[in-house]
Design an enzyme around this catalytic site. Sequence first.
Site, PDB file in Angstrom:
ATOM      1  CE1 TYR A  11      48.639  37.019  40.587  1.00 30.47           C
ATOM      2  CE2 TYR A  11      48.186  38.264  42.590  1.00 30.47           C
ATOM      3  CZ  TYR A  11      49.089  37.654  41.738  1.00 30.47           C
ATOM      4  OH  TYR A  11      50.426  37.691  42.030  1.00 30.47           O
ATOM      5  CB  ILE A  12      44.950  34.560  44.900  1.00 31.88           C
ATOM      6  CG1 ILE A  12      45.682  35.902  45.023  1.00 31.88           C
ATOM      7  CG2 ILE A  12      45.588  33.523  45.818  1.00 31.88           C
ATOM      8  CD1 ILE A  12      45.479  36.634  46.338  1.00 31.88           C
ATOM      9  CG  LEU A  33      33.386  34.976  34.584  1.00 33.21           C
ATOM     10  CD1 LEU A  33      32.958  34.524  33.182  1.00 33.21           C
ATOM     11  CD2 LEU A  33      34.848  34.588  34.806  1.00 33.21           C
ATOM     12  CB  ALA A  75      36.304  39.331  48.390  1.00 34.49           C
ATOM     13  CE1 TYR A 141      39.449  43.204  50.475  1.00 34.02           C
ATOM     14  CE2 TYR A 141      41.358  44.099  51.634  1.00 34.02           C
ATOM     15  CZ  TYR A 141      40.758  43.082  50.921  1.00 34.02           C
ATOM     16  OH  TYR A 141      41.462  41.933  50.643  1.00 34.02           O
ATOM     17  CE  LYS A 145      38.416  39.695  51.829  1.00 41.31           C
ATOM     18  NZ  LYS A 145      38.238  38.409  51.164  1.00 41.31           N
ATOM     19  CG  HIS A 187      47.753  44.729  43.945  1.00 35.88           C
ATOM     20  ND1 HIS A 187      46.589  44.297  43.374  1.00 35.88           N
ATOM     21  CD2 HIS A 187      47.569  44.640  45.276  1.00 35.88           C
ATOM     22  CE1 HIS A 187      45.738  43.931  44.327  1.00 35.88           C
ATOM     23  NE2 HIS A 187      46.307  44.132  45.487  1.00 35.88           N
TER      24      HIS A 187
HETATM   25  N1  LIG Z   1      45.726  40.378  45.887  1.00 38.54           N
HETATM   26  C1  LIG Z   1      46.190  40.511  47.135  1.00 38.54           C
HETATM   27  O1  LIG Z   1      47.319  40.970  47.344  1.00 38.54           O
HETATM   28  C2  LIG Z   1      45.340  40.078  48.305  1.00 38.54           C
HETATM   29  C3  LIG Z   1      45.838  40.330  49.611  1.00 38.54           C
HETATM   30  C4  LIG Z   1      45.066  39.923  50.692  1.00 38.54           C
HETATM   31  C5  LIG Z   1      43.863  39.285  50.508  1.00 38.54           C
HETATM   32  N2  LIG Z   1      43.387  39.075  49.240  1.00 38.54           N
HETATM   33  C6  LIG Z   1      42.094  38.383  49.086  1.00 38.54           C
HETATM   34  O2  LIG Z   1      42.266  37.295  48.192  1.00 38.54           O
HETATM   35  C7  LIG Z   1      41.079  37.079  47.446  1.00 38.54           C
HETATM   36  C8  LIG Z   1      41.419  37.023  45.964  1.00 38.54           C
HETATM   37  O3  LIG Z   1      42.074  38.214  45.593  1.00 38.54           O
HETATM   38  P1  LIG Z   1      42.520  38.455  44.086  1.00 38.54           P
HETATM   39  O4  LIG Z   1      43.657  39.404  44.104  1.00 38.54           O
HETATM   40  O5  LIG Z   1      42.659  37.156  43.418  1.00 38.54           O
HETATM   41  O6  LIG Z   1      41.219  39.231  43.529  1.00 38.54           O
HETATM   42  P2  LIG Z   1      40.495  39.112  42.103  1.00 38.54           P
HETATM   43  O7  LIG Z   1      39.624  40.312  41.982  1.00 38.54           O
HETATM   44  O8  LIG Z   1      41.491  38.841  41.042  1.00 38.54           O
HETATM   45  O9  LIG Z   1      39.596  37.800  42.287  1.00 38.54           O
HETATM   46  C9  LIG Z   1      38.359  37.820  42.957  1.00 38.54           C
HETATM   47  C10 LIG Z   1      37.378  37.038  42.103  1.00 38.54           C
HETATM   48  O10 LIG Z   1      36.124  36.960  42.812  1.00 38.54           O
HETATM   49  C11 LIG Z   1      35.065  37.201  41.892  1.00 38.54           C
HETATM   50  N3  LIG Z   1      33.939  37.732  42.682  1.00 38.54           N
HETATM   51  C12 LIG Z   1      33.928  38.828  43.479  1.00 38.54           C
HETATM   52  N4  LIG Z   1      32.720  38.975  44.055  1.00 38.54           N
HETATM   53  C13 LIG Z   1      31.941  37.945  43.620  1.00 38.54           C
HETATM   54  C14 LIG Z   1      30.605  37.556  43.861  1.00 38.54           C
HETATM   55  N5  LIG Z   1      29.797  38.248  44.664  1.00 38.54           N
HETATM   56  N6  LIG Z   1      30.131  36.430  43.258  1.00 38.54           N
HETATM   57  C15 LIG Z   1      30.931  35.697  42.418  1.00 38.54           C
HETATM   58  N7  LIG Z   1      32.208  36.031  42.150  1.00 38.54           N
HETATM   59  C16 LIG Z   1      32.716  37.156  42.746  1.00 38.54           C
HETATM   60  C17 LIG Z   1      35.647  38.183  40.872  1.00 38.54           C
HETATM   61  O11 LIG Z   1      34.971  38.158  39.629  1.00 38.54           O
HETATM   62  C18 LIG Z   1      37.092  37.691  40.767  1.00 38.54           C
HETATM   63  O12 LIG Z   1      37.237  36.729  39.738  1.00 38.54           O
HETATM   64  C19 LIG Z   1      40.115  38.206  47.805  1.00 38.54           C
HETATM   65  O13 LIG Z   1      39.200  37.696  48.768  1.00 38.54           O
HETATM   66  C20 LIG Z   1      41.023  39.245  48.430  1.00 38.54           C
HETATM   67  O14 LIG Z   1      40.331  39.993  49.398  1.00 38.54           O
HETATM   68  C21 LIG Z   1      44.105  39.458  48.133  1.00 38.54           C
END
Ligand SMILES: NC(=O)c1ccc[n+]([C@@H]2O[C@H](COP(=O)([O-])OP(=O)(O)OC[C@H]3O[C@@H](n4cnc5c(N)ncnc54)[C@H](O)[C@@H]3O)[C@@H](O)[C@H]2O)c1
Length: 325
Positions: A11-12, A33, A75, A141, A145, A187
């Site tokens: 997502y981000i 993926l 993550a 979790y 971090k 979420h």
């Molecule tokens: N979404 C939120 O509100 C939020 C808030 C605080 C922090 N975060 C942090 O932001 C980051 C991105 O969050 P998001 O919402 O985009 O999550 P997301 O699950 O959409 O994206 C994470 C991506 O990482 C990839 N991934 C995970 N583990 C992996 C591995 N071992 N090897 C290769 N690829 C891997 C997944 O396939 C996924 O595409 C994360 O680190 C999350 O902890 C998110």
Amino acid sequence: MAILVTGGSGYIGSVTVERLLAKGEQVVVLDDLAHGHLAALPAGIPLYQGKIGDPELVARIAREHSIESCVHFAALIEVGESVLDPAKYFENNVGQGMALIGELVQAGVRRLVFSSTAAVYGDPEEIPITEQSRKWPKNPYGWSKLFMERLLDTYDTAYELRFVALRYFNAAGATEKCGEDHRPESHLIPNVLAAALGQQKAIRVYGKDYPTPDGTTIRDYIHVADLADAHIRALEHLRSGAKSDFLNLGTGRGYSVLDVIECARQVTGCPIPLQVEPPRTGDPARLIADPSRAKALLGWEPTQSDLHSIISSAWNWRLRHRDGY
Ligand SMILES: NC(=O)c1ccc[n+]([C@@H]2O[C@H](COP(=O)([O-])OP(=O)(O)OC[C@H]3O[C@@H](n4cnc5c(N)ncnc54)[C@H](O)[C@@H]3O)[C@@H](O)[C@H]2O)c1
């Protein structure tokens, strides 16, 4: 010279990739993926489908693309799952994260922007939360971090790896192309919109007796495009020779669950029924950032993070992707 974006199909990550490319940066994505979406990536971008914990793969990417910096999003992110299976979270987020960063340091990479989270603060002692506030996560979790933050701090001293750890509050909203499609989705905003579309019977509201004006929990929502902008500024900050840092990314203003539902009713024109459930363990009443340090250091200012803009952008994306990507 290219920037490695781990988790770039998530997502981000995908919104940050979009913005980095728009700035003319060379970008390479590493993602397994498992939770990301191919469709979230622009055509033709170099994508390595694999684990951040695969040292040969990371070394090869660093070599083939002369990686100069890394933006590390990859993550696992489900708080509830981390409580049920902490080993999975520590292996993925810490074990593999350490392998990734070890390889990057070996390859000569000395700049990293890290996705941290407000979850490192746990149940806050003060509102708004500053970077100096007590850090005591309430779940594995959040600990995964905080461990990575500590690791980065020691790598800064020992190996001169300069980093910015960005502690996001609640990421939300969408761009034209990229939106939120977590599976499962925990979420609030995407679930509220799913209820608006009739894909869920009602939106579940966890707890109505918190010490807040309407009894529901209050969170600080930050538009994903504003988050992406902060990553680009953090990279530029490191390129200018700045020292490592930890920064909150939020707006400094909070909205309750009922505020979000009411705003979504206005944006969508749908009734959005709700169903009250018992509160979830470890859910603090209020999480609101003091973002002044990120503003001062990065010259960053959220421009799209008022609640109406966030929900409208997410709704527009949802209408074009009713079942996600
Ligand atoms: N979404 C939120 O509100 C939020 C808030 C605080 C922090 N975060 C942090 O932001 C980051 C991105 O969050 P998001 O919402 O985009 O999550 P997301 O699950 O959409 O994206 C994470 C991506 O990482 C990839 N991934 C995970 N583990 C992996 C591995 N071992 N090897 C290769 N690829 C891997 C997944 O396939 C996924 O595409 C994360 O680190 C999350 O902890 C998110």
